[in-house]
Design an enzyme around this catalytic site. Sequence first.
Site, PDB file in Angstrom:
ATOM      1  N   HIS A   1      -2.375   2.627  -1.943  1.00  0.00           N
ATOM      2  CA  HIS A   1      -1.225   2.247  -1.127  1.00  0.00           C
ATOM      3  C   HIS A   1      -1.069   0.720  -1.097  1.00  0.00           C
ATOM      4  CE1 HIS A   1      -0.390   6.169   1.091  1.00  0.00           C
ATOM      5  NE2 HIS A   1      -1.419   6.435   0.311  1.00  0.00           N
TER       6      HIS A   1
ATOM      7  N   ASP B   1       3.944   1.286   5.842  1.00  0.00           N
ATOM      8  CA  ASP B   1       3.601   2.503   5.110  1.00  0.00           C
ATOM      9  C   ASP B   1       4.052   3.714   5.920  1.00  0.00           C
ATOM     10  OD1 ASP B   1       1.965   4.737   3.963  1.00  0.00           O
ATOM     11  OD2 ASP B   1       1.082   3.093   2.811  1.00  0.00           O
TER      12      ASP B   1
END
Length: 470
Positions: free
Chosen positions: A37, A137
């Site tokens: 990520h 995120d």
Amino acid sequence: MSIFFKKKKKVLTSTNVTERRNTNLKVLMFPWLAYGHISPFLNLAKKLADKGFLIRVCSTPISLESIGKEIPEKYSASIKIVELHLPKLPQLLAPHCHTTNDLPPNLDHIVQKALKFSKPNFSKILENLKPDLVIYDILLQWAEVVANEHNIPSIKFITCGAAIFSYFFNSLRKPEVEFPFPDIYPKESELVKWGEMSAKFAKEKDPDDVDPFAKGSMQFMLMSTSRIIEAKYIDYLSELSNWKVIPVGLPIKDPMTNDADDVELIHWLEKKDENSTVFVNFGSEHLLTKEDMEEIAFGLEFSNVNFIWVVRFSKGEEQNLEEVLPQGFLERIGERGKVLDKWEQKSRILNHTSIGGFISYCDWSSVIKCLDFGVPMIAMPIYLDQPMNTRLMVELGVAVEIVRDDESKIHREEIAQVLESVIRGKIGGNMRTKVKDISKNLKSIRGEEMDGAAEELIQLCKNSIKIKIM
């Protein structure tokens, strides 16, 4: 036409706004604590910095150690890191575990909980930095709530692909609508696993948890993908969700330079024919079972192809390779294979001309690297997005899946057969042609997609500035 806003008799013209947007728009980025990520966030940070944005990347100290190494010197003034300290609570993980790297997947929810306890600290960071935009995120959806409290616009960043995300959005939000792309499907065993995971997450969910599929205040989402490979899935997701999906392109990394420790491995690779070798690397967040390791070892041995295999163990666990691999395996393969028990840069190896295939779980990070360097995939998916990523790559004609049986087991005979067909067969040649074409097209559109994403974010910040000043 000039734009006028009233605030303490201050006048802003369109020229003022243009100058600000091109020189000092401030963006705070907040990625989930996993390298798969963090890497897309850093790629986006560099490209936005090239457009004049000032970037602050917020994460825990242990994650920032690796983040700092990924920021080139030329970005030292425009990209800086901000430490988010998690509260010291006895039931939470120790500071060195504030990342999913080398942490068993079953403990991810504890990391999530620890992050949620840091909301006050995150709020103070926003108060002090006063960014024009927060990019968070999707696994940290609560960050939008905190940003809203400070009247700061925020936008979610999805670091997986559009195919998997659109499938789940479809099944969760509009289950009465049949998913229109039959090539992207879960198997029955995968549905069972997802059901078990969903039940577990539901049990651990707190009352104030925010739905990751919630619309939020901004009807936009950034996504680490490209229209070159997922145009129809991007369009379908936009239609289904009424969000504007903005692809930022796939991260494309420059090959790593070799250091002194790599000389022996590179020298070994140089002796191999072009496209004659497979690279086997399953990452660090989901370790192979003993049974899978044995089947892969015999599959490599029976295939008679050259290979580099990075064998991973749990962090801090030391094991002798000869003890975990089949008896006599290392002696039998001789110079045909290299088995390593230390971390190796995927990019450095995948970029070598002797590599003709890559065996992995088919996580999105590995997909990106294969498409980047034009290397076909031999996929052995297990969980999360890996099976659907595999189906997408198969649909694109750049991957072959090692199919697990009803008991989720892989078999050495199939592994050997697939390896031979990819390295020596016609199917492998066709896959390499396709993946190299896709790689070329991805690189040609990369700048265009990044420019488009940057302009969208500039406009978003510009609109926010207008609202705040009015």
